[in-house]
Design a protein around this motif. Structure first.
Motif, short mmCIF file in Angstrom:
data_model
loop_
_atom_site.label_atom_id
_atom_site.label_comp_id
_atom_site.label_asym_id
_atom_site.label_seq_id
_atom_site.Cartn_x
_atom_site.Cartn_y
_atom_site.Cartn_z
N ILE A 33 0.83 -1.21 0.00
CA ILE A 33 0.00 0.00 0.00
C ILE A 33 0.87 1.26 0.00
O ILE A 33 0.65 2.18 -0.80
CB ILE A 33 -0.94 0.00 1.23
N ASN A 34 1.86 1.28 0.86
CA ASN A 34 2.70 2.48 0.96
C ASN A 34 3.50 2.72 -0.32
O ASN A 34 3.67 3.87 -0.76
CB ASN A 34 3.65 2.34 2.16
N ARG A 35 4.01 1.65 -0.92
CA ARG A 35 4.80 1.80 -2.14
C ARG A 35 3.94 2.28 -3.31
O ARG A 35 4.34 3.17 -4.07
CB ARG A 35 5.49 0.48 -2.50
N MET A 36 2.76 1.66 -3.47
CA MET A 36 1.88 2.03 -4.58
C MET A 36 1.38 3.47 -4.42
O MET A 36 1.25 4.21 -5.41
CB MET A 36 0.71 1.06 -4.67
N ASN A 37 1.11 3.87 -3.19
CA ASN A 37 0.69 5.26 -2.96
C ASN A 37 1.81 6.23 -3.31
O ASN A 37 1.58 7.28 -3.92
CB ASN A 37 0.29 5.44 -1.49
N LYS A 38 3.03 5.89 -2.91
CA LYS A 38 4.17 6.76 -3.18
C LYS A 38 4.40 6.92 -4.68
O LYS A 38 4.72 8.02 -5.17
CB LYS A 38 5.42 6.20 -2.51
N ARG A 39 4.23 5.82 -5.41
CA ARG A 39 4.46 5.85 -6.85
C ARG A 39 3.22 6.29 -7.63
O ARG A 39 3.27 6.44 -8.85
CB ARG A 39 4.88 4.45 -7.34
N GLN A 40 2.09 6.41 -6.91
CA GLN A 40 0.81 6.77 -7.54
C GLN A 40 0.48 5.80 -8.68
O GLN A 40 0.11 6.21 -9.78
CB GLN A 40 0.84 8.22 -8.05
N LYS A 41 0.64 4.53 -8.35
CA LYS A 41 0.37 3.48 -9.33
C LYS A 41 -0.81 2.63 -8.88
O LYS A 41 -1.20 2.62 -7.71
CB LYS A 41 1.61 2.59 -9.50
N GLN A 42 -1.37 1.90 -9.85
CA GLN A 42 -2.46 0.97 -9.57
C GLN A 42 -2.13 -0.38 -10.19
O GLN A 42 -1.70 -0.44 -11.34
CB GLN A 42 -3.77 1.51 -10.14
N ALA A 43 -2.28 -1.44 -9.42
CA ALA A 43 -2.02 -2.79 -9.93
C ALA A 43 -3.18 -3.26 -10.79
O ALA A 43 -4.27 -2.67 -10.78
CB ALA A 43 -1.80 -3.74 -8.76
N ASP A 44 -2.94 -4.31 -11.54
CA ASP A 44 -4.02 -4.91 -12.33
C ASP A 44 -4.83 -5.89 -11.48
O ASP A 44 -6.04 -5.79 -11.37
CB ASP A 44 -3.44 -5.61 -13.57
N ILE A 45 -4.12 -6.86 -10.87
CA ILE A 45 -4.80 -7.88 -10.07
C ILE A 45 -4.03 -8.08 -8.77
O ILE A 45 -2.80 -8.26 -8.79
CB ILE A 45 -4.91 -9.22 -10.82
N LEU B 214 -8.27 -3.19 3.63
CA LEU B 214 -9.11 -3.65 2.51
C LEU B 214 -9.47 -2.49 1.59
O LEU B 214 -9.30 -2.58 0.36
CB LEU B 214 -10.37 -4.33 3.04
N ASP B 215 -9.97 -1.40 2.15
CA ASP B 215 -10.34 -0.25 1.33
C ASP B 215 -9.13 0.30 0.57
O ASP B 215 -9.25 0.70 -0.60
CB ASP B 215 -10.92 0.86 2.21
N GLU B 216 -7.98 0.33 1.23
CA GLU B 216 -6.78 0.84 0.58
C GLU B 216 -6.37 -0.03 -0.61
O GLU B 216 -6.00 0.48 -1.68
CB GLU B 216 -5.62 0.92 1.59
N ILE B 217 -6.43 -1.34 -0.43
CA ILE B 217 -6.04 -2.25 -1.52
C ILE B 217 -7.02 -2.15 -2.67
O ILE B 217 -6.62 -2.14 -3.85
CB ILE B 217 -5.94 -3.70 -1.00
N MET B 218 -8.33 -2.05 -2.38
CA MET B 218 -9.32 -1.93 -3.45
C MET B 218 -9.09 -0.66 -4.25
O MET B 218 -9.33 -0.63 -5.47
CB MET B 218 -10.74 -1.95 -2.87
N ARG B 219 -8.62 0.39 -3.60
CA ARG B 219 -8.34 1.64 -4.30
C ARG B 219 -7.14 1.52 -5.22
O ARG B 219 -7.00 2.31 -6.17
CB ARG B 219 -8.11 2.74 -3.25
N LEU B 220 -6.29 0.52 -4.98
CA LEU B 220 -5.02 0.41 -5.69
C LEU B 220 -4.98 -0.72 -6.72
O LEU B 220 -3.91 -1.09 -7.19
CB LEU B 220 -3.88 0.22 -4.68
N THR B 221 -6.14 -1.29 -7.05
CA THR B 221 -6.15 -2.37 -8.03
C THR B 221 -7.47 -2.39 -8.80
O THR B 221 -8.48 -1.84 -8.36
CB THR B 221 -5.93 -3.73 -7.35
N HIS B 222 -7.43 -3.02 -9.99
CA HIS B 222 -8.65 -3.20 -10.78
C HIS B 222 -9.42 -4.44 -10.33
O HIS B 222 -10.65 -4.43 -10.28
CB HIS B 222 -8.30 -3.34 -12.27
N VAL B 223 -8.68 -5.49 -10.01
CA VAL B 223 -9.30 -6.75 -9.58
C VAL B 223 -8.66 -7.19 -8.28
O VAL B 223 -7.43 -7.17 -8.14
CB VAL B 223 -9.11 -7.87 -10.65
N LEU B 224 -9.50 -7.58 -7.33
CA LEU B 224 -9.02 -8.08 -6.05
C LEU B 224 -9.61 -9.46 -5.80
O LEU B 224 -10.82 -9.65 -5.89
CB LEU B 224 -9.43 -7.13 -4.92
N VAL B 225 -8.74 -10.42 -5.48
CA VAL B 225 -9.17 -11.78 -5.14
C VAL B 225 -8.75 -12.04 -3.70
O VAL B 225 -7.56 -12.00 -3.39
CB VAL B 225 -8.53 -12.82 -6.08
#
Length: 400
Positions: free
Chosen positions: A115-127, A152-163
């Motif tokens: 979460i911290n890395r993706m926020n810092k890079r302002q990136k979003q994962a695919d899955i 959970l909310d943070e991860i959903m914000r950072l991806t298109h698909v969550l399993v």
């Protein structure tokens, strides 16, 4: 001891069940349909301990990463991650990555660093996959450098698909408290698909699994007869330990475990001990090694906890039920006592008002701990109860 002997990962010659194969394809299809979702689409896989959820998750992730290398696949060059909030399981996944062609160690990590890395890079994962999702923090936790409301909310914000793989009977801390209703609240507004694995694969005898479930709900029944499973009750900890060591010499992967009812300090240089009648053994130490605790030969002389054994398969488990688990003869009930539970940090009051009954939630934590420990052994379970009344009742039932 090979990796496949000591974890949820299947040996090469083994196959997924028909239900597991079906869910594997279901997840891949769901992911392909929602790759470009603006609001995270969430697939929820649930099931009891030992139902094979992590096997499915690992299989799907491996197949997905394989397809990222094929130009003909919808998953070509997608950015995918598998997260788990459990140190020992993370080590298992890292070890798996070193033995397969398509998995990289960097693809497996804990939720907070992701979460911290993706926020810092302002990136979003695919899955993104999350194993043991019931361990996701559901409130801020400065100790773990997590400052947001919940993971959970943070991860959903950072991806298109969550399993996510979740078992609400394996929640072991109030700071990671989740329930089906709470999960549904957070998933509102998201595309959601669900599947359930209800076949017990670790403990395949239905009568034995039902006996354990009954104990957890407070009712003790005569021990079931199981042709391919050894269930033993012990009057003292020493013979329980001898039983575990004998099985470890023959079958390997047999360990003593205990409810978190005995004094301990995290990161302590001095050993802290578990006592069970005449038996006195040290708690498991913080595991700085890359190998999971239960796969290290020297840990046969230690007592494992939920923090070292959750998500792990044992061949034979010797379980010490500590002072927080007692028996009341007048009501014929097993009673759980949060005030006697040594791991009080797991029961600390939450900041949010999302617990309808905090005492009931604390009792549920204790029940979950017992559920996790009693369902570790694939071929055998030995039990010693510290409480004299509970020990006497179990020994009496064992004679019937």
């Amino acid at each position: 001891m090979s990796l496949t002997e000591s974890t949820f990962i299947l040996p090469k010659e083994a196959q997924l069940t028909q239900k597991q194969q079906q869910i594997t394809q279901q997840i891949l299809q769901f992911a392909s349909q929602h790759l470009n979702a603006k609001t995270a689409a969430v697939f929820v896989l649930s099931g009891d301990a030992g139902a094979g959820k992590s096997v499915v998750l690992s299989t799907v992730f491996n197949e997905l990463q394989k397809r990222t290398q094929s130009r003909d696949s919808v998953f070509y060059q997608t950015d995918n991650h598998l997260l788990v909030n459990h140190n020992e399981m993370l080590k298992i996944y890292w070890e798996i990555a070193g033995q397969t062609d398509y998995l990289k160690k960097k693809s497996f990590e804990k939720p907070t660093p992701f979460i911290n890395r993706m926020n810092k890079r302002q990136k979003q994962a695919d899955i993104v996959f999350v194993d043991e999702a019931q361990l996701l923090l559901s409130q801020a936790d400065p100790f773990n450098h997590f400052k947001a409301a919940n993971q959970l909310d943070e991860i959903m914000r950072l991806t298109h698909v969550l399993v996510i793989v979740a078992d609400f009977n394996q929640v072991v801390k109030l700071k990671s408290y989740w329930s089906k209703s709470l999960l549904q609240q957070h998933l509102a507004g998201h595309p959601v698909e669900q599947a359930d694995l209800n076949q017990q694969l670790r403990i395949q005898d239905d009568k034995l699994a039902a006996w354990i479930n009954s104990l957890i709900e407070g009712k003790l029944r005569p021990l079931p007869a199981a042709a391919d499973y050894e269930l033993r009750i012990f009057a003292d900890g020493q013979p329980l330990f001898a039983w575990v060591k004998a099985h470890d010499q023959v079958s390997g992967l047999s360990r003593i475990l205990a409810t978190t009812d005995f004094p301990f300090r995290v990161f302590s240089r001095e050993p802290w001990y578990v006592t069970a009648g005449s038996l006195k053994l040290p708690w498991d130490r913080f595991n700085y090694q890359d190998r999971p605790w239960a796969s290290q030969p020297e840990t046969i002389n230690e007592v494992g906890s939920i923090y070292t054994i959750q998500g792990f398969d044992l061949n034979y488990a010797g379980v010490i039920l500590g002072p927080s688990v007692t028996y009341e003869p007048k009501t014929d009930q097993v009673i759980f006592h949060p005030e006697k539970f040594e791991d009080q940090t797991a029961l600390q009051k939450r900041h949010q008002a999302d617990l309808p009954d905090e005492k009931a939630a604390q009792i549920k934590i204790l029940k979950n701990v017992v559920n996790i420990l009693l369902k570790r052994g694939r071929y055998g379970l030995g039990i010693y109860a510290v409480d004299p009344a509970l020990r006497q009742k179990l020994l009496m039932l064992a004679k019937k």
